[in-house]
Scaffold this active site. Structure first.
Site, PDB file in Angstrom:
ATOM      1  N   SER A 168      -6.174  16.444  -1.735  1.00 58.46           N
ATOM      2  CA  SER A 168      -7.264  15.617  -2.236  1.00 58.46           C
ATOM      3  C   SER A 168      -8.249  16.459  -3.044  1.00 58.46           C
ATOM      4  O   SER A 168      -7.846  17.103  -4.010  1.00 58.46           O
ATOM      5  CB  SER A 168      -7.955  14.884  -1.077  1.00 58.46           C
ATOM      6  OG  SER A 168      -8.810  13.866  -1.550  1.00 58.46           O
ATOM      7  N   ASP A 193      -1.634   4.717  -1.824  1.00 60.13           N
ATOM      8  CA  ASP A 193      -2.929   5.407  -1.743  1.00 60.13           C
ATOM      9  C   ASP A 193      -3.990   4.561  -2.451  1.00 60.13           C
ATOM     10  O   ASP A 193      -3.917   4.342  -3.664  1.00 60.13           O
ATOM     11  CB  ASP A 193      -2.817   6.784  -2.405  1.00 60.13           C
ATOM     12  CG  ASP A 193      -4.021   7.672  -2.146  1.00 60.13           C
ATOM     13  OD1 ASP A 193      -5.142   7.143  -2.020  1.00 60.13           O
ATOM     14  OD2 ASP A 193      -3.839   8.902  -2.068  1.00 60.13           O
ATOM     15  N   HIS A 218      -3.769   7.361   1.759  1.00 61.32           N
ATOM     16  CA  HIS A 218      -4.381   8.644   1.387  1.00 61.32           C
ATOM     17  C   HIS A 218      -4.367   9.663   2.526  1.00 61.32           C
ATOM     18  O   HIS A 218      -4.224  10.856   2.275  1.00 61.32           O
ATOM     19  CB  HIS A 218      -5.828   8.405   0.925  1.00 61.32           C
ATOM     20  CG  HIS A 218      -6.451   9.588   0.237  1.00 61.32           C
ATOM     21  ND1 HIS A 218      -6.015  10.050  -0.993  1.00 61.32           N
ATOM     22  CD2 HIS A 218      -7.475  10.406   0.612  1.00 61.32           C
ATOM     23  CE1 HIS A 218      -6.751  11.097  -1.349  1.00 61.32           C
ATOM     24  NE2 HIS A 218      -7.640  11.323  -0.394  1.00 61.32           N
TER      25      HIS A 218
END
Length: 234
Positions: free
Chosen positions: A106, A169, A198
């Site tokens: 991320s 996601d 995610h």
């Protein structure tokens, strides 16, 4: 478990904690850059799992302003943080840049791509990564104000890159992962995790996740032979 917790000074004058998990006989070391809503305490068990499953040394570090680090988080501080952790591996663990695999999850993809675009490393893993911060919120190609512009840095990365992204996601859409994949000079077979969101890849898809990481890491040096009888936790 926290025997190798160290404090590192960054070039921007901050102090950040880092943890090093050794794996006897390992060829590679993973330098892990974590996601936004995490800190070293939350990811420590995951780092241990990576070390065991991949038979690599693993180092995780904290960002400026996160956890017990000093300062306030900024993009430039994140870059200084990974540079300080990378330097620690070179100076204290006597590694070469080509012994290191950079792994960014991320927001961790930001410092990861920055370092990899400037330094020749063994490989790069980008999980749930974004093309840039502003592009997460807006569908734009060019803007004067942005941060962690990975899409401009990935083309400068010379080593193999593994892209991992969940097809569902809803924080950073899979279009980001696919955009980065298209920009890779040396793309490895991507791992589009069907049905994953995610934050659930490591939990809900653990076995295949581990297998795909093994495939990538072990492909980086075909001459690397594991000890007979080695058992992995899958």
């Amino acid at each position: 478990d926290w025997k190798e917790l160290v404090w590192i000074d960054t070039k921007r004058g901050q102090k950040i904690p880092a943890v090093y998990i050794p794996c006897p006989g390992a060829k590679f070391a993973i330098l892990f850059s974590h996601a936004n809503a995490e800190d070293l305490g939350l990811i420590f068990d995951h780092l241990k799992t990576l070390s065991e499953v991949l038979q690599v040394n693993v180092m995780g570090y904290e960002y400026t302003g996160y956890g017990h680090s000093t300062g306030t988080p900024t993009e430039q501080d994140c870059y200084a943080d990974i540079a300080a952790a990378f330097a620690y591996l070179m100076q204290e663990k006597n590694l070469l840049p080509t012994d290191v695999i950079l792994y960014g999850r991320s927001i961790g993809s930001g410092p990861c791509c920055e370092m990899a675009s400037r330094t020749k490393v063994a490989g790069v893993i980008l999980q749930s990564a974004f093309s840039s911060c502003i592009r997460v919120a807006y569908d734009v190609k060019h803007t004067a104000f942005d941060a962690f512009v990975n899409v401009k840095k990935v083309p400068k990365i010379d080593c193999p890159i593994l892209i991992i992204h969940g097809t569902k996601d809803d924080v950073v859409g899979i279009n980001h992962g696919k955009a980065l994949f298209r920009m890779c000079k040396r793309p490895h077979r991507p791992y589009w995790v069907k049905g994953a969101h995610h934050n659930d890849i490591e939990v809900s898809y653990f076995k295949e996740f581990c297998q795909r990481l093994q495939e990538f890491v072990w492909s980086l040096d075909p001459k690397w032979q594991l000890k007979p009888g080695t058992v992995f936790s899958l």
